[in-house]
Design a protein around this motif. Structure first.
Motif, PDB file in Angstrom:
ATOM      1  N   VAL A  91       0.834  -1.201   0.000  1.00 10.45           N
ATOM      2  CA  VAL A  91       0.000   0.000   0.000  1.00 10.45           C
ATOM      3  C   VAL A  91       0.868   1.250   0.000  1.00 10.45           C
ATOM      4  N   ALA A  92       1.954   1.218   0.773  1.00  8.19           N
ATOM      5  CA  ALA A  92       2.849   2.372   0.842  1.00  8.19           C
ATOM      6  C   ALA A  92       3.519   2.627  -0.503  1.00  8.19           C
ATOM      7  N   VAL A  93       3.910   1.566  -1.201  1.00  7.02           N
ATOM      8  CA  VAL A  93       4.548   1.732  -2.513  1.00  7.02           C
ATOM      9  C   VAL A  93       3.575   2.378  -3.498  1.00  7.02           C
ATOM     10  N   LEU A  94       2.341   1.912  -3.511  1.00  4.95           N
ATOM     11  CA  LEU A  94       1.339   2.506  -4.399  1.00  4.95           C
ATOM     12  C   LEU A  94       1.043   3.955  -4.016  1.00  4.95           C
ATOM     13  N   ALA A  95       0.984   4.231  -2.716  1.00  8.85           N
ATOM     14  CA  ALA A  95       0.717   5.601  -2.275  1.00  8.85           C
ATOM     15  C   ALA A  95       1.859   6.528  -2.666  1.00  8.85           C
ATOM     16  N   GLU A  96       3.106   6.057  -2.530  1.00 12.86           N
ATOM     17  CA  GLU A  96       4.254   6.896  -2.916  1.00 12.86           C
ATOM     18  C   GLU A  96       4.250   7.174  -4.413  1.00 12.86           C
ATOM     19  N   ALA A  97       3.935   6.150  -5.207  1.00 14.20           N
ATOM     20  CA  ALA A  97       3.872   6.352  -6.650  1.00 14.20           C
ATOM     21  C   ALA A  97       2.766   7.344  -7.012  1.00 14.20           C
ATOM     22  N   SER A  98       1.655   7.267  -6.311  1.00 15.88           N
ATOM     23  CA  SER A  98       0.549   8.188  -6.581  1.00 15.88           C
ATOM     24  C   SER A  98       0.912   9.611  -6.189  1.00 15.88           C
ATOM     25  N   LEU A  99       1.553   9.776  -5.040  1.00 22.22           N
ATOM     26  CA  LEU A  99       1.976  11.112  -4.613  1.00 22.22           C
ATOM     27  C   LEU A  99       2.979  11.709  -5.605  1.00 22.22           C
ATOM     28  N   SER A 100       3.925  10.896  -6.046  1.00 20.56           N
ATOM     29  CA  SER A 100       4.910  11.390  -7.006  1.00 20.56           C
ATOM     30  C   SER A 100       4.249  11.729  -8.332  1.00 20.56           C
ATOM     31  N   TYR A 101       3.280  10.943  -8.729  1.00 16.06           N
ATOM     32  CA  TYR A 101       2.561  11.219  -9.975  1.00 16.06           C
ATOM     33  C   TYR A 101       1.845  12.574  -9.899  1.00 16.06           C
ATOM     34  N   LEU A 102       1.353  12.904  -8.703  1.00  9.80           N
ATOM     35  CA  LEU A 102       0.662  14.178  -8.508  1.00  9.80           C
ATOM     36  C   LEU A 102       1.617  15.328  -8.201  1.00  9.80           C
ATOM     37  N   GLY A 103       2.920  15.034  -8.159  1.00  8.60           N
ATOM     38  CA  GLY A 103       3.895  16.074  -7.871  1.00  8.60           C
ATOM     39  C   GLY A 103       4.078  16.360  -6.397  1.00  8.60           C
ATOM     40  N   LEU A 104       3.639  15.433  -5.528  1.00 11.08           N
ATOM     41  CA  LEU A 104       3.730  15.630  -4.088  1.00 11.08           C
ATOM     42  C   LEU A 104       4.744  14.706  -3.439  1.00 11.08           C
ATOM     43  N   GLY A 105       5.531  14.004  -4.249  1.00  7.34           N
ATOM     44  CA  GLY A 105       6.537  13.108  -3.706  1.00  7.34           C
ATOM     45  C   GLY A 105       7.906  13.768  -3.625  1.00  7.34           C
ATOM     46  N   ALA A 106       8.930  12.937  -3.774  1.00  8.75           N
ATOM     47  CA  ALA A 106      10.293  13.459  -3.731  1.00  8.75           C
ATOM     48  C   ALA A 106      10.530  14.382  -4.912  1.00  8.75           C
ATOM     49  N   PRO A 107      11.007  15.605  -4.681  1.00  4.89           N
ATOM     50  CA  PRO A 107      11.203  16.555  -5.801  1.00  4.89           C
ATOM     51  C   PRO A 107      12.400  16.177  -6.649  1.00  4.89           C
ATOM     52  N   PRO A 108      12.470  16.682  -7.896  1.00  9.66           N
ATOM     53  CA  PRO A 108      13.641  16.454  -8.752  1.00  9.66           C
ATOM     54  C   PRO A 108      14.903  16.992  -8.071  1.00  9.66           C
ATOM     55  N   PRO A 109      16.084  16.435  -8.355  1.00  8.79           N
ATOM     56  CA  PRO A 109      16.353  15.428  -9.395  1.00  8.79           C
ATOM     57  C   PRO A 109      16.078  13.992  -8.974  1.00  8.79           C
ATOM     58  N   ASN A 110      15.469  13.765  -7.809  1.00  6.69           N
ATOM     59  CA  ASN A 110      15.125  12.412  -7.417  1.00  6.69           C
ATOM     60  C   ASN A 110      14.188  11.798  -8.456  1.00  6.69           C
ATOM     61  N   ALA A 111      14.436  10.543  -8.773  1.00  8.95           N
ATOM     62  CA  ALA A 111      13.612   9.849  -9.761  1.00  8.95           C
ATOM     63  C   ALA A 111      12.743   8.832  -9.024  1.00  8.95           C
ATOM     64  N   SER A 112      11.460   8.916  -9.196  1.00  7.22           N
ATOM     65  CA  SER A 112      10.543   7.935  -8.630  1.00  7.22           C
ATOM     66  C   SER A 112       9.668   7.393  -9.746  1.00  7.22           C
ATOM     67  N   TRP A 113       9.140   6.203  -9.521  1.00  4.30           N
ATOM     68  CA  TRP A 113       8.339   5.562 -10.554  1.00  4.30           C
ATOM     69  C   TRP A 113       7.088   6.365 -10.880  1.00  4.30           C
ATOM     70  N   GLY A 114       6.480   6.949  -9.877  1.00 10.94           N
ATOM     71  CA  GLY A 114       5.292   7.764 -10.129  1.00 10.94           C
ATOM     72  C   GLY A 114       5.606   8.991 -10.976  1.00 10.94           C
TER      73      GLY A 114
END
Length: 290
Positions: A217-240
């Motif tokens: 669940v945490a992995v999916l939530a992190e990908a969703s947050l990154s997809y929405l621009g609320l995850g780790a900021p660039p230059p970090n690369a996340s799957w979302g």
């Protein structure tokens, strides 16, 4: 008079070889898929094909020997981003699960030992929190803290802690009704001793399975947050973030969207298969039926 269980047909018949092999296969598949992502993340700590800031690969290059997965619209190597994304996914999953485990277990134990009115209050509060999706609660926390890797871990961990707390409360109250706990109290064992020596050892296997599921669940939530621009900021690369950046070029360069999508599926399936395998190993009723 009702016949005793021993005189009736067995309720847990011994499964055939196919069923036993299926259970082993579930655990092996889960370990294999999860280990694959862990190895990729570990390699990314010491080696990457290209730095994440390297844009010399050309825009939307097709897969080649130099760039096995091609490049994105800025010319960055997709394989390098995928490897770093594995590290971020595991970091967020592990961190969020640790927060949920510590906070949820503490609240659940407190509710199990609390007076009825306080227990009812805590249970009602947990039900309200659980009613909200994990992603929605995580978005609220990140909106307050600001987008960052630490905010994502904290937000997802806090959102998942209510589920862990409710499960801990239910399991702990069952253990407290056992005779060995009554005997321990009669002998003068304090609450801390009962929790440490009797409750935690008995609820740990079930909690481990639940936390493994929450990792997915945490992995999916992190990908969703990154997809929405609320995850780790660039230059970090996340799957979302990779999915978000590739959505505009999915028809011309589909690998940019397929690769992170497959990576998310592999990790989530891996931890879910692993959780199912752990349940087979730790559940006494399943062990007896083998």
């Amino acid at each position: 008079m009702t016949a005793p269980v021993s005189a009736t047909a067995p309720q847990n018949p011994t499964p055939g070889p196919a069923r036993r092999h299926g259970r082993r296969a579930t655990l092996v598949i889960g370990l294999t898929l999860t280990a694959l992502v862990v190895v990729v993340a570990a390699v990314s700590l010491v080696w990457l094909p290209y730095p994440l800031t390297d844009i010399s690969g050309g825009r939307l290059s097709a897969p080649s020997l130099a760039h096995p997965l091609g490049t994105d619209r800025l010319g960055r190597d997709l394989l390098s981003q995928l490897m770093v994304g594995a590290r971020i996914a595991l970091t967020v999953g592990a961190g969020a699960v640790m927060i949920a485990a510590v906070l949820g277990t503490t609240i659940g134990l407190a509710a199990a030992f609390a007076r009825p009115w306080l227990d009812d209050t805590l249970s009602a509060g947990l039900d309200v929190v659980i009613a909200f999706p994990v992603l929605l609660l995580a978005m609220l926390v990140v909106a307050v803290q600001g987008p960052s890797l630490g905010s994502a871990i904290l937000a997802i961990g806090l959102a998942m802690s209510a589920v862990v707390a409710r499960l801990t409360r239910i399991l702990s109250r069952r253990v407290l009704q056992e005779q060995f706990v009554t005997a321990a109290r009669t002998s003068g064992t304090r609450t801390v001793g009962i929790v440490w020596h009797h409750i935690l050892p008995n609820i740990a296997p079930t909690l481990a399975v639940a936390l493994a599921l929450q990792f997915g669940v945490a992995v999916l939530a992190e990908a969703s947050l990154s997809y929405l621009g609320l995850g780790a900021p660039p230059p970090n690369a996340s799957w979302g973030r990779m999915l978000q950046e590739a959505q505009g070029t999915v028809l011309t360069a589909p690998v940019g969207a397929i690769a992170p999508g497959v990576a998310v599926i592999v990790l989530v399936l891996g931890v879910n298969f692993l959780a199912d395998g752990l349940r087979d190993v730790t559940d006494p009723t399943r062990r007896r039926s083998r």
